[in-house]
Write a protein that holds these residues in place. Structure first.
Motif, PDB file in Angstrom:
ATOM      1  N   ASN A  60       0.856  -1.177   0.000  1.00  0.00           N
ATOM      2  CA  ASN A  60       0.000   0.000   0.000  1.00  0.00           C
ATOM      3  C   ASN A  60       0.890   1.224   0.000  1.00  0.00           C
ATOM      4  O   ASN A  60       1.628   1.429   0.952  1.00  0.00           O
ATOM      5  N   PRO A  61       0.891   2.025  -1.064  1.00  0.00           N
ATOM      6  CA  PRO A  61      -0.014   1.969  -2.214  1.00  0.00           C
ATOM      7  C   PRO A  61       0.291   0.756  -3.099  1.00  0.00           C
ATOM      8  O   PRO A  61       1.397   0.227  -3.077  1.00  0.00           O
ATOM      9  N   PRO A  62      -0.702   0.331  -3.882  1.00  0.00           N
ATOM     10  CA  PRO A  62      -0.522  -0.832  -4.749  1.00  0.00           C
ATOM     11  C   PRO A  62       0.649  -0.656  -5.713  1.00  0.00           C
ATOM     12  O   PRO A  62       0.880   0.424  -6.240  1.00  0.00           O
ATOM     13  N   GLU A  88      -6.000  -1.116 -10.556  1.00  0.00           N
ATOM     14  CA  GLU A  88      -6.303  -0.168  -9.476  1.00  0.00           C
ATOM     15  C   GLU A  88      -7.658  -0.373  -8.797  1.00  0.00           C
ATOM     16  O   GLU A  88      -7.728  -0.322  -7.577  1.00  0.00           O
ATOM     17  N   PRO A  89      -8.746  -0.610  -9.538  1.00  0.00           N
ATOM     18  CA  PRO A  89     -10.027  -0.785  -8.832  1.00  0.00           C
ATOM     19  C   PRO A  89     -10.051  -2.027  -7.934  1.00  0.00           C
ATOM     20  O   PRO A  89     -10.811  -2.078  -6.985  1.00  0.00           O
ATOM     21  N   LEU A  94      -4.364 -10.099  -8.418  1.00  0.00           N
ATOM     22  CA  LEU A  94      -3.008 -10.032  -8.954  1.00  0.00           C
ATOM     23  C   LEU A  94      -3.019 -10.590 -10.376  1.00  0.00           C
ATOM     24  O   LEU A  94      -3.521 -11.696 -10.607  1.00  0.00           O
ATOM     25  N   LEU A  95      -2.487  -9.845 -11.316  1.00  0.00           N
ATOM     26  CA  LEU A  95      -2.466 -10.254 -12.719  1.00  0.00           C
ATOM     27  C   LEU A  95      -1.074 -10.754 -13.072  1.00  0.00           C
ATOM     28  O   LEU A  95      -0.078 -10.031 -12.907  1.00  0.00           O
ATOM     29  N   PHE A  96      -1.010 -11.991 -13.560  1.00  0.00           N
ATOM     30  CA  PHE A  96       0.257 -12.642 -13.862  1.00  0.00           C
ATOM     31  C   PHE A  96       0.349 -12.996 -15.334  1.00  0.00           C
ATOM     32  O   PHE A  96      -0.658 -13.245 -15.989  1.00  0.00           O
TER      33      PHE A  96
END
Length: 120
Positions: A60-62, A88-89, A94-96
């Motif tokens: 945090n922050p992302p 962000e939303p 988590l995108l891999f």
């Protein structure tokens, strides 16, 4: 806020947060959601949703996390995956991505890992 506990002699500090994190990972590991893999011509992708009980351990922050960081949160995947995008939303998703056919191309892991394994 981090909390510390001092041992009886007062000469060391133990990070209570790390103990709590390990307990939370054990408690919520089965609730981590792993999507099916999907791909384009170059990469395969997947997303992993971190359950509510582990979200407090996200940066945090992302920001993008290293492999040690996401594995340290209880995310378990085969070799080659890279956290490549923060949505962000939904920063708990988590995108891999990894190179398409990674496991076929690198059965011993990434080339640098394979060299290390041969030297050992």
């Amino acid at each position: 806020m981090l909390s510390f506990k001092t041992d009886k002699n007062g000469d060391g500090h133990k990070l209570v947060l790390e103990e709590q994190k390990m307990a939370d990972i054990a408690k919520y590991a089965e609730d981590i959601y792993y999507s099916e893999r999907y791909s384009d011509d170059e990469y395969e992708y997947r997303h992993v949703a971190v359950p509510e009980g582990l979200r407090k351990y996200l940066p945090n922050p992302p920001r993008l996390m290293t492999e040690d960081e996401w594995r340290g949160m209880g995310v378990r995947q085969s070799p080659g995956w890279e956290h490549y995008l923060v949505h962000e939303p939904e920063p708990h998703v988590l995108l891999f991505k990894r190179e398409k056919d990674y496991q076929v191309k690198y059965p011993m892991g990434a080339p640098s890992q394979a060299l290390h394994l041969r030297k050992a």
